[in-house]
Write a protein that holds these residues in place. Structure first.
Motif, mmCIF file in Angstrom:
data_model
loop_
_atom_site.group_PDB
_atom_site.id
_atom_site.type_symbol
_atom_site.label_atom_id
_atom_site.label_comp_id
_atom_site.label_asym_id
_atom_site.label_seq_id
_atom_site.Cartn_x
_atom_site.Cartn_y
_atom_site.Cartn_z
ATOM 1 N N VAL A 57 -10.956 -2.228 -0.894
ATOM 2 C CA VAL A 57 -10.744 -3.643 -0.421
ATOM 3 C C VAL A 57 -11.101 -3.950 0.925
ATOM 4 O O VAL A 57 -11.844 -3.025 2.202
ATOM 5 C CB VAL A 57 -9.150 -3.820 -0.637
ATOM 6 C CG1 VAL A 57 -9.040 -3.403 -2.561
ATOM 7 C CG2 VAL A 57 -8.648 -2.687 0.026
ATOM 8 N N CYS A 58 -11.298 -5.561 1.018
ATOM 9 C CA CYS A 58 -11.272 -5.895 2.143
ATOM 10 C C CYS A 58 -9.961 -5.951 3.635
ATOM 11 O O CYS A 58 -9.222 -6.623 2.617
ATOM 12 C CB CYS A 58 -11.772 -6.929 2.160
ATOM 13 S SG CYS A 58 -12.141 -7.662 4.125
ATOM 14 N N LEU A 69 -5.189 -1.427 0.257
ATOM 15 C CA LEU A 69 -3.829 -2.068 1.338
ATOM 16 C C LEU A 69 -2.539 -1.965 0.780
ATOM 17 O O LEU A 69 -1.696 -2.435 1.961
ATOM 18 C CB LEU A 69 -3.566 -3.465 1.465
ATOM 19 C CG LEU A 69 -5.295 -3.815 2.158
ATOM 20 C CD1 LEU A 69 -5.940 -5.565 1.430
ATOM 21 C CD2 LEU A 69 -5.766 -3.751 3.250
ATOM 22 N N THR A 70 -2.636 -1.988 -0.147
ATOM 23 C CA THR A 70 -0.889 -1.267 -0.924
ATOM 24 C C THR A 70 -0.774 -0.106 -1.985
ATOM 25 O O THR A 70 -1.982 0.026 -2.344
ATOM 26 C CB THR A 70 -0.103 -2.361 -1.463
ATOM 27 O OG1 THR A 70 -1.030 -3.205 -2.540
ATOM 28 C CG2 THR A 70 -0.620 -3.704 -0.994
ATOM 29 N N SER A 71 0.198 0.407 -2.658
ATOM 30 C CA SER A 71 -0.149 1.589 -3.865
ATOM 31 C C SER A 71 -0.729 1.188 -4.884
ATOM 32 O O SER A 71 -1.191 2.147 -5.654
ATOM 33 C CB SER A 71 0.944 1.784 -3.627
ATOM 34 O OG SER A 71 1.890 2.735 -3.222
ATOM 35 N N ALA A 72 -0.752 -0.364 -5.757
ATOM 36 C CA ALA A 72 -1.835 -1.097 -5.959
ATOM 37 C C ALA A 72 -3.286 -0.811 -6.268
ATOM 38 O O ALA A 72 -3.586 -0.595 -7.374
ATOM 39 C CB ALA A 72 -1.849 -1.900 -6.590
ATOM 40 N N ASP A 83 -1.011 4.837 2.390
ATOM 41 C CA ASP A 83 -0.201 5.112 3.495
ATOM 42 C C ASP A 83 -1.040 4.097 4.259
ATOM 43 O O ASP A 83 -2.322 3.450 4.519
ATOM 44 C CB ASP A 83 -1.194 6.003 4.138
ATOM 45 C CG ASP A 83 -0.806 6.489 5.723
ATOM 46 O OD1 ASP A 83 -0.448 6.039 6.608
ATOM 47 O OD2 ASP A 83 -1.249 7.951 5.875
ATOM 48 N N THR A 84 -0.173 2.942 4.386
ATOM 49 C CA THR A 84 -0.274 1.613 5.183
ATOM 50 C C THR A 84 -0.941 1.724 6.342
ATOM 51 O O THR A 84 -1.668 0.452 7.071
ATOM 52 C CB THR A 84 0.518 0.976 4.769
ATOM 53 O OG1 THR A 84 1.659 1.079 5.193
ATOM 54 C CG2 THR A 84 0.366 0.177 3.394
ATOM 55 N N CYS A 89 -5.564 6.315 0.512
ATOM 56 C CA CYS A 89 -4.784 6.440 -0.904
ATOM 57 C C CYS A 89 -4.074 8.024 -0.709
ATOM 58 O O CYS A 89 -4.978 9.359 -0.311
ATOM 59 C CB CYS A 89 -4.845 6.433 -1.976
ATOM 60 S SG CYS A 89 -6.179 5.162 -2.702
ATOM 61 N N VAL A 90 -2.543 8.539 -0.725
ATOM 62 C CA VAL A 90 -2.568 9.621 -0.588
ATOM 63 C C VAL A 90 -1.573 10.289 -1.644
ATOM 64 O O VAL A 90 -0.657 9.062 -2.408
ATOM 65 C CB VAL A 90 -1.755 9.745 0.940
ATOM 66 C CG1 VAL A 90 -2.985 9.675 1.900
ATOM 67 C CG2 VAL A 90 -0.331 8.911 1.063
ATOM 68 N N ALA A 91 -0.939 11.189 -1.496
ATOM 69 C CA ALA A 91 -0.140 11.972 -3.086
ATOM 70 C C ALA A 91 1.383 11.454 -2.116
ATOM 71 O O ALA A 91 2.111 10.745 -3.633
ATOM 72 C CB ALA A 91 0.183 13.329 -2.482
ATOM 73 N N CYS A 92 1.691 10.517 -1.365
ATOM 74 C CA CYS A 92 2.513 10.645 -1.187
ATOM 75 C C CYS A 92 2.984 9.395 0.536
ATOM 76 O O CYS A 92 2.671 9.906 1.314
ATOM 77 C CB CYS A 92 4.188 11.318 -1.141
ATOM 78 S SG CYS A 92 3.884 12.837 0.275
ATOM 79 N N VAL A 93 4.613 8.765 0.547
ATOM 80 C CA VAL A 93 4.710 8.664 1.936
ATOM 81 C C VAL A 93 5.873 8.458 2.186
ATOM 82 O O VAL A 93 6.490 8.567 2.563
ATOM 83 C CB VAL A 93 3.970 7.233 2.001
ATOM 84 C CG1 VAL A 93 2.543 6.960 2.006
ATOM 85 C CG2 VAL A 93 4.884 6.345 1.026
#
Length: 211
Positions: A57-58, A69-72, A83-84, A89-93
Protein backbone atom coordinates in the motif's frame (compact mmCIF):
# COMPACT_ATOMS: atom_id res chain seq x y z
CA UNK A 1 -19.61 66.87 0.54
CA UNK A 2 -19.64 67.23 -3.22
CA UNK A 3 -16.62 66.27 -5.23
CA UNK A 4 -15.18 68.73 -7.71
CA UNK A 5 -13.15 68.02 -10.86
CA UNK A 6 -10.13 69.85 -12.19
CA UNK A 7 -7.90 69.39 -15.22
CA UNK A 8 -4.14 69.61 -15.46
CA UNK A 9 -2.45 72.02 -17.78
CA UNK A 10 -2.13 69.43 -20.58
CA UNK A 11 -5.84 68.68 -20.77
CA UNK A 12 -5.77 65.23 -19.24
CA UNK A 13 -8.89 63.55 -17.89
CA UNK A 14 -10.44 65.12 -14.84
CA UNK A 15 -9.05 63.91 -11.50
CA UNK A 16 -11.51 63.50 -8.68
CA UNK A 17 -10.90 65.88 -5.85
CA UNK A 18 -11.44 64.61 -2.30
CA UNK A 19 -11.77 66.66 0.79
CA UNK A 20 -9.29 65.74 3.55
CA UNK A 21 -12.03 64.57 5.89
CA UNK A 22 -13.64 62.03 3.53
CA UNK A 23 -13.28 58.28 4.38
CA UNK A 24 -12.42 55.96 1.50
CA UNK A 25 -12.56 52.12 1.81
CA UNK A 26 -9.34 50.28 0.99
CA UNK A 27 -10.01 47.25 -1.20
CA UNK A 28 -6.47 46.08 -1.97
CA UNK A 29 -5.88 42.93 0.12
CA UNK A 30 -2.18 43.67 0.32
CA UNK A 31 -2.96 47.00 1.98
CA UNK A 32 -4.84 45.37 4.89
CA UNK A 33 -2.43 42.50 5.53
CA UNK A 34 -4.72 39.71 4.29
CA UNK A 35 -2.99 36.33 3.65
CA UNK A 36 -3.49 35.73 -0.04
CA UNK A 37 -1.32 32.57 -0.24
CA UNK A 38 -3.31 30.02 -2.23
CA UNK A 39 -4.36 26.77 -0.50
CA UNK A 40 -2.22 23.80 -1.58
CA UNK A 41 -3.40 20.18 -1.17
CA UNK A 42 -0.37 18.21 0.07
CA UNK A 43 -2.20 14.88 0.40
CA UNK A 44 -0.65 12.09 -1.63
CA UNK A 45 -3.19 9.79 -3.24
CA UNK A 46 -2.57 6.05 -3.32
CA UNK A 47 -1.67 6.30 -6.98
CA UNK A 48 0.83 9.08 -6.38
CA UNK A 49 3.57 6.87 -4.90
CA UNK A 50 6.64 6.98 -7.10
CA UNK A 51 6.89 4.41 -8.46
CA UNK A 52 3.27 3.38 -8.17
CA UNK A 53 2.66 0.47 -5.78
CA UNK A 54 2.28 -2.88 -7.53
CA UNK A 55 2.23 -4.67 -4.15
CA UNK A 56 1.53 -3.39 -0.68
CA UNK A 57 0.00 0.00 0.00
CA UNK A 58 1.01 3.62 -0.39
CA UNK A 59 2.07 5.52 2.70
CA UNK A 60 0.30 8.78 1.94
CA UNK A 61 2.51 10.63 4.41
CA UNK A 62 5.85 9.69 2.86
CA UNK A 63 4.77 8.70 -0.63
CA UNK A 64 6.52 5.33 -0.24
CA UNK A 65 5.12 1.88 -0.98
CA UNK A 66 5.00 -0.19 2.22
CA UNK A 67 3.74 -3.62 3.26
CA UNK A 68 1.07 -2.30 5.61
CA UNK A 69 -0.44 0.72 7.30
CA UNK A 70 -2.85 -1.22 9.52
CA UNK A 71 -3.36 -4.87 10.43
CA UNK A 72 -6.16 -4.96 7.86
CA UNK A 73 -3.41 -4.94 5.20
CA UNK A 74 -1.84 -8.16 6.61
CA UNK A 75 -3.41 -11.37 5.29
CA UNK A 76 -0.64 -13.87 6.11
CA UNK A 77 -1.96 -16.18 8.84
CA UNK A 78 1.47 -16.20 10.48
CA UNK A 79 1.84 -12.41 10.30
CA UNK A 80 -1.51 -10.80 10.92
CA UNK A 81 -0.38 -7.70 12.84
CA UNK A 82 1.05 -4.50 11.37
CA UNK A 83 4.11 -2.90 12.92
CA UNK A 84 3.06 0.67 12.16
CA UNK A 85 6.55 2.01 12.88
CA UNK A 86 8.33 -0.17 10.32
CA UNK A 87 5.16 -0.67 8.21
CA UNK A 88 5.69 -4.43 7.96
CA UNK A 89 3.46 -7.38 8.83
CA UNK A 90 4.60 -9.35 11.89
CA UNK A 91 3.30 -12.11 14.13
CA UNK A 92 2.47 -9.73 16.95
CA UNK A 93 2.80 -6.24 18.35
CA UNK A 94 1.03 -7.05 21.63
CA UNK A 95 -0.14 -9.97 23.75
CA UNK A 96 -3.64 -9.84 22.26
CA UNK A 97 -2.16 -10.92 18.91
CA UNK A 98 -1.00 -14.25 20.45
CA UNK A 99 -3.03 -17.41 21.05
CA UNK A 100 -2.87 -20.30 23.53
CA UNK A 101 -1.71 -18.14 26.45
CA UNK A 102 1.47 -17.01 24.69
CA UNK A 103 2.85 -13.48 25.05
CA UNK A 104 4.43 -11.14 22.52
CA UNK A 105 8.17 -10.58 22.46
CA UNK A 106 8.04 -7.00 21.21
CA UNK A 107 11.74 -7.05 20.34
CA UNK A 108 11.35 -9.86 17.83
CA UNK A 109 7.59 -9.43 17.27
CA UNK A 110 7.11 -13.15 17.87
CA UNK A 111 4.60 -14.97 20.07
CA UNK A 112 6.52 -16.84 22.77
CA UNK A 113 5.85 -18.84 25.91
CA UNK A 114 7.44 -16.34 28.27
CA UNK A 115 9.25 -13.04 28.71
CA UNK A 116 10.05 -13.63 32.37
CA UNK A 117 9.50 -15.99 35.29
CA UNK A 118 6.12 -14.38 35.91
CA UNK A 119 4.85 -16.05 32.74
CA UNK A 120 5.90 -19.52 33.98
CA UNK A 121 4.77 -21.84 36.76
CA UNK A 122 4.17 -25.39 37.89
CA UNK A 123 6.94 -27.83 37.02
CA UNK A 124 8.58 -25.28 34.70
CA UNK A 125 8.83 -22.10 36.80
CA UNK A 126 11.84 -20.50 35.12
CA UNK A 127 11.87 -18.57 31.83
CA UNK A 128 14.75 -19.39 29.50
CA UNK A 129 15.03 -15.95 27.91
CA UNK A 130 17.45 -17.22 25.26
CA UNK A 131 14.75 -19.46 23.86
CA UNK A 132 11.60 -17.80 25.28
CA UNK A 133 10.37 -21.04 26.90
CA UNK A 134 9.56 -22.12 30.45
CA UNK A 135 11.93 -24.74 31.91
CA UNK A 136 12.60 -26.44 35.24
CA UNK A 137 15.98 -24.83 35.81
CA UNK A 138 18.78 -22.73 34.37
CA UNK A 139 21.21 -23.18 37.27
CA UNK A 140 21.71 -25.03 40.54
CA UNK A 141 19.97 -22.28 42.51
CA UNK A 142 16.72 -23.25 40.78
CA UNK A 143 16.94 -26.83 42.12
CA UNK A 144 17.21 -26.58 45.88
CA UNK A 145 19.33 -29.53 47.09
CA UNK A 146 19.65 -30.97 43.58
CA UNK A 147 21.75 -29.77 40.65
CA UNK A 148 20.67 -28.47 37.27
CA UNK A 149 21.43 -30.43 34.15
CA UNK A 150 21.70 -27.43 31.82
CA UNK A 151 21.69 -29.69 28.76
CA UNK A 152 18.09 -30.65 29.49
CA UNK A 153 17.16 -27.88 31.97
CA UNK A 154 16.07 -30.47 34.53
CA UNK A 155 16.92 -30.88 38.20
CA UNK A 156 18.75 -34.11 38.99
CA UNK A 157 20.13 -35.67 42.16
CA UNK A 158 23.73 -35.37 40.98
CA UNK A 159 25.74 -34.72 37.86
CA UNK A 160 29.34 -35.15 36.78
CA UNK A 161 30.41 -36.09 40.32
CA UNK A 162 28.71 -33.10 41.91
CA UNK A 163 25.69 -33.09 44.16
CA UNK A 164 26.39 -35.98 46.52
CA UNK A 165 27.32 -35.43 50.15
CA UNK A 166 29.74 -37.30 52.38
CA UNK A 167 31.29 -40.42 50.84
CA UNK A 168 28.51 -40.99 48.35
CA UNK A 169 29.24 -40.85 44.65
CA UNK A 170 27.10 -40.01 41.65
CA UNK A 171 25.74 -42.87 39.60
CA UNK A 172 25.23 -41.42 36.14
CA UNK A 173 22.29 -42.66 34.11
CA UNK A 174 20.41 -42.04 30.90
CA UNK A 175 18.34 -40.00 31.23
CA UNK A 176 20.11 -37.94 33.85
CA UNK A 177 16.89 -37.63 35.84
CA UNK A 178 17.67 -41.19 36.94
CA UNK A 179 21.04 -40.12 38.38
CA UNK A 180 21.43 -41.11 42.01
CA UNK A 181 23.83 -40.70 44.89
CA UNK A 182 25.11 -44.18 45.86
CA UNK A 183 27.81 -45.79 47.95
CA UNK A 184 29.80 -46.98 44.99
CA UNK A 185 29.83 -47.45 41.22
CA UNK A 186 33.04 -49.56 41.07
CA UNK A 187 35.69 -50.98 43.36
CA UNK A 188 37.68 -47.77 43.21
CA UNK A 189 34.92 -45.95 44.98
CA UNK A 190 35.00 -48.35 47.93
CA UNK A 191 37.73 -46.89 50.10
CA UNK A 192 37.64 -48.92 53.34
CA UNK A 193 39.63 -52.12 53.93
CA UNK A 194 36.70 -53.97 55.41
CA UNK A 195 34.46 -53.21 52.42
CA UNK A 196 36.69 -52.77 49.42
CA UNK A 197 34.54 -54.35 46.75
CA UNK A 198 31.55 -52.78 45.02
CA UNK A 199 28.38 -54.72 44.46
CA UNK A 200 27.57 -52.87 41.23
CA UNK A 201 24.12 -54.37 41.04
CA UNK A 202 23.13 -52.66 44.27
CA UNK A 203 25.86 -50.00 44.39
CA UNK A 204 27.04 -50.87 47.88
CA UNK A 205 30.53 -51.67 49.18
CA UNK A 206 31.08 -55.12 50.67
CA UNK A 207 33.88 -57.20 52.08
CA UNK A 208 35.76 -59.31 49.59
CA UNK A 209 34.29 -62.58 50.93
CA UNK A 210 30.85 -61.34 50.18
CA UNK A 211 31.54 -60.38 46.55
Amino acid sequence: MALGCSSDSEGSKPIPQVDAGTDIAVTDAADVGEDITPDVDTTIDAGDCDPACTTGVCNTTTGACVECLTSANCDDVAKQACDTVANVCVACVGDTDCDDGDVCNTTTNACVTCRGNGDCGGTTPVCDLANDVCVRCLGNTDCGDDVCDTATNTCVACLNGAGCSGELVCKEAVPTTDNACVQCVDNATCTTAVASKCDVANNVCEACSNV
